[in-house]
Design a protein around this motif. Structure first.
Motif, PDB file in Angstrom:
ATOM      1  N   GLN A  65       0.845  -1.295  -0.059  1.00 40.79           N
ATOM      2  CA  GLN A  65       0.042  -0.001  -0.034  1.00 40.79           C
ATOM      3  C   GLN A  65       1.074   1.262  -0.205  1.00 40.79           C
ATOM      4  O   GLN A  65       0.369   2.452  -0.024  1.00 40.79           O
ATOM      5  N   ASP A  85      -3.926   2.458   6.883  1.00 36.74           N
ATOM      6  CA  ASP A  85      -3.401   1.469   6.315  1.00 36.74           C
ATOM      7  C   ASP A  85      -3.276   0.203   7.136  1.00 36.74           C
ATOM      8  O   ASP A  85      -3.600  -0.890   6.380  1.00 36.74           O
ATOM      9  N   GLU A  97      -6.749  -1.228   6.904  1.00 32.29           N
ATOM     10  CA  GLU A  97      -7.133  -1.953   5.511  1.00 32.29           C
ATOM     11  C   GLU A  97      -6.312  -3.090   5.476  1.00 32.29           C
ATOM     12  O   GLU A  97      -6.885  -4.303   5.111  1.00 32.29           O
ATOM     13  N   SER A  98      -4.985  -3.386   5.954  1.00 34.16           N
ATOM     14  CA  SER A  98      -4.282  -4.526   6.190  1.00 34.16           C
ATOM     15  C   SER A  98      -4.743  -5.727   7.028  1.00 34.16           C
ATOM     16  O   SER A  98      -4.645  -6.805   6.719  1.00 34.16           O
ATOM     17  N   GLU A 102      -7.954  -5.808   7.541  1.00 34.51           N
ATOM     18  CA  GLU A 102      -9.481  -5.814   7.187  1.00 34.51           C
ATOM     19  C   GLU A 102     -10.447  -5.358   8.490  1.00 34.51           C
ATOM     20  O   GLU A 102     -11.313  -6.096   8.852  1.00 34.51           O
ATOM     21  N   THR A 120     -11.902  -1.590  10.973  1.00 35.89           N
ATOM     22  CA  THR A 120     -11.883  -0.106  10.948  1.00 35.89           C
ATOM     23  C   THR A 120     -10.772   0.438  11.773  1.00 35.89           C
ATOM     24  O   THR A 120     -10.364  -0.301  12.823  1.00 35.89           O
TER      25      THR A 120
END
Length: 122
Positions: A22, A47, A50-51, A53, A55
Protein backbone atom coordinates in the motif's frame (compact mmCIF):
# COMPACT_ATOMS: atom_id res chain seq x y z
CA UNK A 1 -4.04 -5.03 16.83
CA UNK A 2 -2.30 -8.29 17.66
CA UNK A 3 -5.64 -9.96 18.34
CA UNK A 4 -6.96 -8.94 14.92
CA UNK A 5 -3.77 -10.05 13.17
CA UNK A 6 -3.96 -13.45 14.86
CA UNK A 7 -7.68 -13.76 14.08
CA UNK A 8 -6.81 -13.36 10.40
CA UNK A 9 -3.96 -15.88 10.77
CA UNK A 10 -1.33 -13.35 9.70
CA UNK A 11 2.26 -13.03 10.85
CA UNK A 12 3.82 -9.66 11.56
CA UNK A 13 5.90 -10.09 8.42
CA UNK A 14 2.73 -10.61 6.34
CA UNK A 15 1.16 -7.44 7.79
CA UNK A 16 4.34 -5.48 7.05
CA UNK A 17 4.18 -6.88 3.49
CA UNK A 18 0.56 -5.77 3.11
CA UNK A 19 1.53 -2.30 4.34
CA UNK A 20 4.41 -2.17 1.87
CA UNK A 21 2.07 -3.05 -1.00
CA UNK A 22 0.00 0.00 0.00
CA UNK A 23 3.07 2.22 0.01
CA UNK A 24 3.53 2.35 3.79
CA UNK A 25 6.92 1.32 5.08
CA UNK A 26 7.42 -0.12 8.54
CA UNK A 27 9.30 -2.99 10.15
CA UNK A 28 8.38 -6.07 12.17
CA UNK A 29 9.96 -4.39 15.18
CA UNK A 30 7.83 -1.25 14.75
CA UNK A 31 4.69 -3.38 14.32
CA UNK A 32 5.57 -5.33 17.46
CA UNK A 33 5.98 -2.08 19.38
CA UNK A 34 2.58 -0.87 18.17
CA UNK A 35 0.98 -4.17 19.17
CA UNK A 36 2.45 -3.73 22.64
CA UNK A 37 1.11 -0.19 22.99
CA UNK A 38 4.37 1.62 22.35
CA UNK A 39 5.12 3.99 19.50
CA UNK A 40 1.80 4.00 17.66
CA UNK A 41 2.28 5.65 14.27
CA UNK A 42 -1.00 7.48 13.74
CA UNK A 43 -0.21 8.00 10.08
CA UNK A 44 -0.26 4.23 9.56
CA UNK A 45 -3.68 3.66 11.15
CA UNK A 46 -5.73 3.82 7.92
CA UNK A 47 -3.33 1.45 6.12
CA UNK A 48 -3.12 -0.82 9.16
CA UNK A 49 -6.91 -0.97 9.29
CA UNK A 50 -7.03 -1.90 5.61
CA UNK A 51 -4.27 -4.49 6.04
CA UNK A 52 -6.09 -6.02 8.99
CA UNK A 53 -9.49 -5.81 7.28
CA UNK A 54 -11.04 -3.67 10.01
CA UNK A 55 -11.82 -0.06 10.87
CA UNK A 56 -9.61 2.49 12.58
CA UNK A 57 -12.30 2.69 15.28
CA UNK A 58 -11.74 -1.00 15.99
CA UNK A 59 -7.93 -0.62 16.08
CA UNK A 60 -8.28 2.18 18.62
CA UNK A 61 -10.36 -0.11 20.84
CA UNK A 62 -13.52 1.97 20.48
CA UNK A 63 -15.59 -0.74 18.77
CA UNK A 64 -15.97 -4.47 19.40
CA UNK A 65 -16.98 -5.18 15.79
CA UNK A 66 -13.96 -5.00 13.45
CA UNK A 67 -16.16 -3.64 10.65
CA UNK A 68 -17.98 -0.98 12.66
CA UNK A 69 -17.05 2.70 12.31
CA UNK A 70 -19.26 3.88 15.18
CA UNK A 71 -17.78 3.64 18.70
CA UNK A 72 -19.58 1.32 21.08
CA UNK A 73 -21.78 2.92 23.70
CA UNK A 74 -21.98 0.66 26.71
CA UNK A 75 -23.86 2.97 29.05
CA UNK A 76 -20.76 4.17 30.90
CA UNK A 77 -20.46 7.91 31.35
CA UNK A 78 -18.10 9.56 28.89
CA UNK A 79 -14.51 9.94 30.01
CA UNK A 80 -13.91 13.39 31.43
CA UNK A 81 -11.50 15.54 29.49
CA UNK A 82 -8.07 15.52 31.09
CA UNK A 83 -7.37 18.77 32.94
CA UNK A 84 -3.87 19.72 34.02
CA UNK A 85 -3.36 18.87 37.67
CA UNK A 86 -2.02 22.34 38.34
CA UNK A 87 -5.14 23.95 36.94
CA UNK A 88 -7.37 21.84 39.17
CA UNK A 89 -5.24 22.75 42.16
CA UNK A 90 -5.84 26.43 41.44
CA UNK A 91 -2.32 27.09 40.25
CA UNK A 92 -1.33 28.49 36.90
CA UNK A 93 -1.61 26.05 34.04
CA UNK A 94 0.93 25.52 31.33
CA UNK A 95 3.51 22.91 30.58
CA UNK A 96 5.03 23.49 34.00
CA UNK A 97 4.21 27.03 34.77
CA UNK A 98 4.40 29.95 34.80
CA UNK A 99 4.67 28.63 38.37
CA UNK A 100 6.77 25.51 38.86
CA UNK A 101 5.03 22.89 41.00
CA UNK A 102 6.21 22.49 44.56
CA UNK A 103 8.96 19.88 44.76
CA UNK A 104 9.75 19.90 41.07
CA UNK A 105 13.39 19.82 40.01
CA UNK A 106 14.45 19.75 36.39
CA UNK A 107 16.39 16.64 35.30
CA UNK A 108 19.99 16.84 36.40
CA UNK A 109 19.23 19.27 39.22
CA UNK A 110 20.46 18.27 42.68
CA UNK A 111 18.09 18.39 45.62
CA UNK A 112 19.16 19.58 49.05
CA UNK A 113 17.16 18.27 51.99
CA UNK A 114 14.18 17.57 49.74
CA UNK A 115 14.19 21.03 48.13
CA UNK A 116 15.34 21.78 44.59
CA UNK A 117 18.28 24.12 44.20
CA UNK A 118 17.22 27.58 43.14
CA UNK A 119 18.23 28.83 39.69
CA UNK A 120 20.86 31.08 41.30
CA UNK A 121 22.48 28.02 42.96
CA UNK A 122 21.27 28.72 46.49
Amino acid sequence: MRERRRTLGLTQREVVGRLASQGSRTTNRALSSMENGRGLDLGLLPDLAESLECTVTYLLGLAEDPHCWQPDHDGRPPVRAVQPVLEEAGRAAGVLGPEIPTGFAAPGRIRRRGRPIAADGG
